[in-house]
Write a protein that holds these residues in place. Structure first.
Motif, PDB file in Angstrom:
ATOM      1  N   ARG A 180       3.672  -6.187  -8.596  1.00 18.56           N
ATOM      2  CA  ARG A 180       3.006  -4.886  -8.719  1.00 18.56           C
ATOM      3  C   ARG A 180       2.519  -4.648 -10.142  1.00 18.56           C
ATOM      4  O   ARG A 180       1.522  -3.951 -10.367  1.00 18.56           O
ATOM      5  CB  ARG A 180       3.955  -3.769  -8.302  1.00 18.56           C
ATOM      6  N   ASP A 189       0.613   0.972  -4.499  1.00 19.47           N
ATOM      7  CA  ASP A 189       1.797   1.807  -4.266  1.00 19.47           C
ATOM      8  C   ASP A 189       2.551   1.451  -2.998  1.00 19.47           C
ATOM      9  O   ASP A 189       3.673   1.917  -2.791  1.00 19.47           O
ATOM     10  CB  ASP A 189       1.402   3.282  -4.208  1.00 19.47           C
ATOM     11  N   TYR A 205       7.756  -1.419  -1.765  1.00 20.29           N
ATOM     12  CA  TYR A 205       7.296  -0.213  -2.430  1.00 20.29           C
ATOM     13  C   TYR A 205       6.679   0.691  -1.383  1.00 20.29           C
ATOM     14  O   TYR A 205       5.792   0.265  -0.629  1.00 20.29           O
ATOM     15  CB  TYR A 205       6.226  -0.532  -3.477  1.00 20.29           C
ATOM     16  N   ASP A 207       4.895   4.423  -1.305  1.00 19.31           N
ATOM     17  CA  ASP A 207       4.376   5.512  -2.147  1.00 19.31           C
ATOM     18  C   ASP A 207       4.800   5.353  -3.600  1.00 19.31           C
ATOM     19  O   ASP A 207       5.144   6.316  -4.290  1.00 19.31           O
ATOM     20  CB  ASP A 207       4.823   6.879  -1.610  1.00 19.31           C
ATOM     21  N   GLY A 208       4.806   4.115  -4.055  1.00 21.27           N
ATOM     22  CA  GLY A 208       5.121   3.838  -5.455  1.00 21.27           C
ATOM     23  C   GLY A 208       6.589   3.766  -5.789  1.00 21.27           C
ATOM     24  O   GLY A 208       6.955   3.526  -6.943  1.00 21.27           O
TER      25      GLY A 208
END
Length: 384
Positions: A180, A189, A205, A207-208
């Protein structure tokens, strides 16, 4: 100094490079005066320094802020049969990693890992922290259990690095962080990473946020039963995913194919050295040996079927496959893709990229360094 602001500022510079004070204020959502105050405190801690002059926007050119040259992080990846170590600078760049091959049956020893880091550090052992990416279920030299090995490694690396803290990150999570940050999932994300080695582990991951689980064991899918009548697994159950695709399972399959003569390439490898391993299987696949190719495809199909469920759960934009077994290459990857696209819900799988991680544990080394940096930055900012 506020911990959240100091941490956020340092990590922003690490992830995005030099910024003017005005840019930092805008991206952090605080006043320029607050940024200036934070920068002064961080400069005194050696975490930031004055950077290059920013391009002119029509007025007076501003100087930027960058991470300080004293920001050095050691990173070590300990896998099933290989140790890698390097030292990264403020921009997370560094020389080619030191690589040490170990006996897969005996397992790595703390002394071997310590020596790899000692070589990577050279004469200058001043690092803020050491990141350790550790393959799961790994037993060490001398019969150390996974827990015993981790403790021995932390003690050894702490000594080698002159007392700097050691931050341990599971290999799949380290790989996810690295991908990432600067790999196939850069800036995304929603990502799923799959590592195929002594066991199959994943990291996601959403939503981040990189999930860890209530006991830090999120992603341990290798011992999920996928075939009620499958072979026995080392966990005591049968038909687990690991019993089909792990390094141990592939060794058994290759040995059987070689001894029976079904695979000429594997039989030749066994006769030549008296043993057989993952590199022999990879070479046989590359040479087009039909049995070896089918083994690689079967691994990909099994893993892909498991990943399809993760795609439905996490809804990622990218899936990255890595780990030691990834050396089986395109035959494995194509089957993973096919199984994911067939099994996952059509409305979720459309547009999902399934890719192979770069070889050499680069993502895991980078991810371990990121974990070490987070710890070190926070400790310095808070003075702990």
């Amino acid at each position: 100094m506020t911990r959240s602001v100091g941490d956020s500022l340092v990590r922003l510079l690490r992830d995005k490079g030099p910024r003017t004070r005005s840019q930092l204020a805008e991206e952090l959502g605080i006043s320029r005066t607050s940024v200036s105050s934070e920068v002064v405190a961080l400069e005194s801690a050696g975490l930031v320094a004055e950077g290059p002059v920013a391009p002119s926007s029509g007025g007076r050119r501003s100087t930027t802020v960058r991470l300080g040259p004293a920001v050095r992080l050691a990173t070590v990846s300990v896998g099933e049969s290989r140790i890698r170590a390097s030292v990264l600078d403020a921009g997370l760049a560094g020389p080619r990693p030191v690589t040490v091959d170990v006996d897969g049956d005996a397992g790595p020893s703390a002394e071997q890992v310590g020596q790899a880091l000692r070589t990577a550090l050279g004469a200058d052992r001043s690092v803020l922290a050491v990141g350790l990416s550790l393959a799961p279920d790994l037993r060490g030299g001398g019969g150390l259990s996974p827990t015993g090995l981790e403790s021995a490694l932390v003690e050894e690396l702490t000594n080698v690095a002159g007392g700097s803290p050691v931050v341990v990150e599971g290999a799949a999570r380290a790989m996810a962080r690295g991908e990432r940050q600067a790999g196939l999932a850069r800036g995304l994300d929603n990502v799923v990473v799959v590592r195929i080695g002594a066991t199959v582990t994943t990291a996601a991951y959403v939503d981040g946020h990189l999930g860890r689980g209530s006991e830090g064991q999120a992603g341990a899918v290798g011992h999920v039963r996928v075939d009620e009548f499958g072979p026995a697994c080392v966990c005591g159950s049968s038909g687990c995913l690991d019993s089909f695709v792990s390094v141990r399972a592939l060794h058994d399959q290759c040995l059987a194919a070689a001894r029976s003569g079904r695979s000429p390439a594997l039989a030749a490898a066994l006769e030549s050295s008296g043993a057989i391993g993952l590199p022999d299987l990879a070479a046989a696949v590359t040479a087009g040996d039909p049995v070896a190719v089918q083994v690689a495809r079967d691994v990909g199909r099994r893993v892909g079927e498991a990943v399809a469920g993760l795609v439905a759960f996490a809804n990622p934009s990218t899936v990255v496959v890595g780990g030691p077994v990834a050396v089986l290459g395109p035959h494995l990857l194509n089957e993973v893709r096919g199984a994911v696209y067939r099994r996952a819900p059509a409305r979720l799988v459309a547009g999902v990229n399934v890719e192979m991680s770069a070889p050499g544990d680069r993502a895991a080394l980078l991810g371990a360094a990121l974990a070490a940096g987070d710890h070190a930055f926070s400790a310095i900012v808070t003075g702990s």
